[in-house]
Design a protein around this motif. Structure first.
Motif, short mmCIF file in Angstrom:
data_model
loop_
_atom_site.label_atom_id
_atom_site.label_comp_id
_atom_site.label_asym_id
_atom_site.label_seq_id
_atom_site.Cartn_x
_atom_site.Cartn_y
_atom_site.Cartn_z
N ASN A 198 35.97 46.30 45.69
CA ASN A 198 37.22 46.29 46.13
C ASN A 198 37.76 45.06 46.38
OD1 ASN A 198 37.05 49.17 45.54
ND2 ASN A 198 36.43 49.83 47.57
N SER A 199 37.03 44.22 47.06
CA SER A 199 37.61 42.81 47.40
C SER A 199 38.09 42.22 46.39
CB SER A 199 36.62 42.01 48.15
OG SER A 199 36.16 42.84 49.24
N VAL A 200 37.21 42.00 45.29
CA VAL A 200 37.84 41.12 43.97
C VAL A 200 38.87 41.59 43.48
CG1 VAL A 200 37.16 40.95 41.66
CG2 VAL A 200 35.31 40.68 43.51
N SER A 201 39.29 43.13 43.61
CA SER A 201 40.44 43.54 43.17
C SER A 201 41.68 43.29 44.00
CB SER A 201 40.51 45.19 43.05
OG SER A 201 39.76 45.68 42.02
N GLN A 202 41.18 43.37 45.27
CA GLN A 202 42.34 43.07 46.12
C GLN A 202 42.77 41.60 46.14
OE1 GLN A 202 41.38 44.16 50.19
NE2 GLN A 202 42.23 46.31 49.64
N TRP A 203 41.71 40.75 46.16
CA TRP A 203 42.01 39.25 46.09
C TRP A 203 42.77 38.90 44.82
CZ3 TRP A 203 39.88 35.11 42.77
CH2 TRP A 203 39.99 33.85 43.44
N ILE A 204 42.52 39.54 43.71
CA ILE A 204 43.33 39.29 42.56
C ILE A 204 45.05 39.51 42.96
CG2 ILE A 204 43.86 40.18 40.34
CD1 ILE A 204 40.83 39.95 39.93
N GLN A 205 44.95 40.61 43.29
CA GLN A 205 46.42 41.02 43.59
C GLN A 205 46.95 40.11 44.52
OE1 GLN A 205 46.60 45.24 44.89
NE2 GLN A 205 44.47 45.52 44.23
#
Lengths: 593, 212
Positions: A198-205
């Motif tokens: 989830n952090s990867v997805s958020q970081w990208i955003q």
């Protein structure tokens, strides 16, 4: 002989006997696949300690011949060698085996007792620690850590390295617990892995949204599309899903001005990547590709977790009411999924990691943002009404992510996060302090800024306002930012202090919480209790779905458009009743925890 | 090839972990799995065809079980769903409270026309009940949803609730039915493909067991 009858169902005893028979005086002979499956899957039917006990009892039966004893010991040896982690992590099992061994030694069966040696089993507990400690020596490379200069392939490789490392900590026991509970309960390893995803997805955003202008945002999106392409090349479907998920999240897809600037070539690539991980046909595209991969491959764990749950729920453990016949069809199905996952842990990717970059990514990914925060940022960048987008995007943006919290929040294990930050700052100084004076100047700072979407202004970090940032200032800044963001991966609770009227059990140390004044911290969302002192070490998931929304927020979603009739905001009776239910609910949690 | 159905709908089961989503689905489809090879097709429940007003409605149900903590994965299901079950467990007050959060997610991520239905599952566990039937009724009414209390254990209201949601979706899409038929052709092919693979018995190695 027995294979004909053991196809569909068998008693536990039949399975134990069949497993023993596979072994001869000098070790396994013939097909060990059933034995292996049973040794891995037995915990669905009996505990490991009970299985060990059963074997001990069998070996001590009066009619147990020496050769049969030898077979049993070979079975245990095989068990230890194939599934060593269990013997290290399950003290009850270890004790049972030691007892067995002592018994054999006492009976002067030294050659047998030597077979079942668990003292050489490596320790797994350190491997399962949540902290990541790279063992590699840092290379003297002076390559850039700037996000804008990072090669897509390099970023993809380091994501893969981090995620794979986290994945390798997941053991059978974690999957078993997950399937039994239907979710993560007391399962920090798996929880951590999912949180990383989830952090990867958020970081990208956040990386996209940190850019003030649409062309800049489009460039970041294009860069991440390249990263995604590299991930597919590396056969890392898990991170691919996280990246594609982040880029297709509504906070990004709704940015019309930005999306219009993505080249048709990039868009085509992106659509083809979306197609790889699409959920349609039960992820048939992904499954097909994944099954065709050779060498290192990294599954979308979520898909396989879903399969595990589906098999477990749909098929009964036992085929008869008396629970004597194991449903081997189910065992076989679960085993094939788990076996596949276990095999992946034995085929690591070939990646030369850069410690500096890992440190940087670790800290970047530890920033915990809520979905709501990110959506708000997206709205700021490109407001709903198209006409205003220009004026707002050029206006100085307040970052909504660092704010004061009114309630007591649980923090990350301060020592651990502190260590991460120190390492990261060290890396930052090594790479960004271009003139090597031990300080980061305003100019140097500007280039770092792009790596941290949440890093505010130079002045915020430069505490003593001498125009320079020292390592200490930077460490202090990050520590503060992270504690305010309650940046622990996973276990974020919304603690409130409670007067303990009746003694309560602490969910961390299991001790009684008992005291006159505010000894007890209780999460107002999930109801978990702990000592004030234990709050930072509590490794229990907050079992509400997202971190952002506390119950009060359900009642008045801030800016979301509601097509539902907003029952709670406008209808007084409705609201009153729900709040009443909530307070009643608190008591319910107390009694049921 | 004779058409096996007139229209295909995708329904999605949402709700907290452990409210029994997979059980509901399992019950509704009579435990029928795709008997295909697990690593390529995965574990999937067969789709089911219902007759509604003389129309053969094929429904495909997505289950998010095991993926609730994956924010990005679950969001992907929303976009293509036409009907959504919001499921809570009557023995868990918290799962009921979270319905509002799930509902606002649906609002944010699902298509505008999506149809919703509220399900209070585990109605057989009356002795452990924490959410009164009236609370469910009230919430459903406030959101303009239908409401069923179900039990996967006793098979109570399972078929009824699935049929009801399919009816609603059919109603909502009535006008576009022709368009819809055209747009499901792709899906039809996938469905046919999946079924073919299901019928094929060439996976004789370890997966020969019958699922049904």
């Amino acid at each position: 002989m027995e294979s004909g009858t053991l196809d569909q169902s068998a008693t536990v005893d039949e399975l134990v006997e069949a497993s023993i028979k596979v072994f001869e005086a000098d070790g396994p002979s013939g097909d060990v696949s059933l034995t292996r499956m049973f040794l891995m899957m037995h915990s669905w039917y009996l505990s490991s300690a009970d299985l060990a006990k059963t074997l001990l009892v069998k070996s001590q039966e009066a009619d147990c011949s020496p050769s049969r004893q030898l077979q049993i010991c070979h079975l245990i040896k095989y068990w230890i060698s194939e599934f060593p982690a269990e013997f290290d992590l399950n003290p009850e099992l270890a004790n049972q085996i030691r007892e067995f061994r002592d018994l054999l030694t006492a009976n002067e069966n030294d050659h047998l007792s030597q077979l079942i040696d668990i003292e050489s089993v490596p320790s797994y507990s350190w491997r399962r620690q949540l902290s990541d400690q790279s063992q590699t020596l840092s290379k003297k490379s002076k390559t850039s850590l700037l996000f804008d200069h990072l090669e897509a392939s390099e970023l993809a490789e380091h994501f893969t390295y981090l995620e794979y490392k986290s994945f390798c900590k997941i053991l059978f026991q974690d999957y078993h617990s997950f399937v039994m509970h239907g979710c993560t309960v007391d399962n920090p390893i798996l929880e951590r892995f999912i949180t990383l995803f989830n952090s990867v997805s958020q970081w990208i955003q956040l990386m996209v949204l940190s850019k003030p202008t649409a062309p800049q945002r489009a460039a970041v999106i294009s860069h991440f599309i390249k990263v995604a392409k590299e991930l597919l090349y590396l056969q890392n479907f898990n991170t691919l899903m996280a990246v594609v998920g982040g880029l297709s999240h509504s906070s990004i897809s709704r940015l019309k001005d930005t999306q219009a600037l993505i080249s048709s070539e990039d868009r085509k690539v992106f659509n083809s990547l979306v197609d790889v991980v699409t959920s349609s046909g039960n992820y048939s595209h992904y499954r097909q590709r994944f099954s065709e991969c050779e060498g290192f491959r990294f599954p979308i764990l979520g898909v396989h977790l879903k399969d595990l749950i589906a098999v477990h729920v749909a098929l009964p453990d036992w085929v008869d009411r008396a629970k004597s016949q194991v449903n081997l069809v189910k065992t076989q199905q679960l085993y094939s999924i788990l076996q596949e996952l276990a095999l992946i842990q034995t085929t690591p990717p070939s990646i030369t990691e850069r410690k500096d970059l890992l440190n940087l990514l670790m800290v970047s990914l530890t920033q915990y943002h809520t979905e709501e925060d990110i959506y708000q940022l997206s709205l700021q960048r490109e407001p709903r009404k198209a006409g205003r987008s220009m004026s707002v995007s050029s206006a100085p943006t307040q970052t909504p992510v660092i704010e004061e919290w009114s309630t007591v929040k649980s923090k990350a294990d301060p020592a651990l996060t502190g260590k991460h930050i120190e390492k990261m700052v060290e890396s930052v100084f090594k790479n960004f302090d271009t003139d090597g004076d031990g300080h980061i100047s305003q100019q140097e700072f500007e280039s770092i800024k792009h790596n941290f979407p949440f890093l505010n202004k130079f002045d915020d970090v430069d505490k003593n306002e001498d125009g320079m940032i020292s390592p200490e200032e930077m460490i202090e800044y990050f520590n503060k930012a992270i504690s305010q963001l309650s940046g622990k991966m996973g276990f974020v609770h919304t603690f409130v202090e409670v007067h303990s009227i009746k003694p309560t059990r602490c969910d961390h140390c299991s001790g009684v919480i008992w005291g006159p004044y505010k000894q007890r911290y209780k999460c107002k969302v999930c109801g978990v209790n702990c000592h004030k002192a234990c709050q930072n070490s509590l490794a229990v998931e907050c079992r509400k779905r997202t971190m952002s929304v506390s119950f009060e927020e359900f009642a008045c979603p801030r800016t979301r458009s509601l097509s539902f009739p907003p029952p709670l905001a406008s209808q007084q009776p409705g609201r009153g009743s729900v709040i009443l239910e909530q307070s009643r609910g608190e008591d319910v949690f107390d009694t049921h925890l | 090839m004779a058409k096996q159905y007139d229209v295909l709908f995708r329904l999605l089961l949402l709700g907290d972990s452990g409210v029994g989503k997979t059980c509901l689905l399992c019950r509704f489809t009579d435990n029928e799995f795709h008997p295909s090879h697990i690593s390529t097709i995965g574990v999937d429940f067969k789709m089911k065809t219902l007759m509604i007003d003389g129309i053969k409605v094929r429904i495909q149900i997505w289950d998010t079980a095991g993926q609730e903590r994956y924010q990005t994965i679950t969001k992907q299901y929303y976009r293509r769903a036409q009907g959504i079950f919001l499921v809570y467990d009557i023995t868990s007050e918290r799962s009921f409270q979270h319905i509002m959060k799930w509902a606002s997610d649906v609002d944010e991520y699902a298509p505008d026309k999506v149809q919703k239905i509220l399900i209070g599952n585990k109605s057989d566990e009356e002795h452990k009940r924490q959410v009164a039937t009236e609370q469910g009724t009230k919430l459903a009414k406030a959101y303009g949803m239908d409401f069923y209390e179900t039990s996967a254990f006793t098979n109570h209201n399972i078929k009824e609730s699935f049929t009801r949601l399919a009816e609603q979706v059919l109603q909502a899409n009535w006008k576009d039915l022709d368009v819809l038929r055209a747009s499901v052709t792709d899906e039809l092919n996938i469905a046919a493909l999946e079924e073919e693979e299901g019928i094929g018995d060439g996976h004789g190695d370890s997966q020969k067991a019958c699922w049904c």
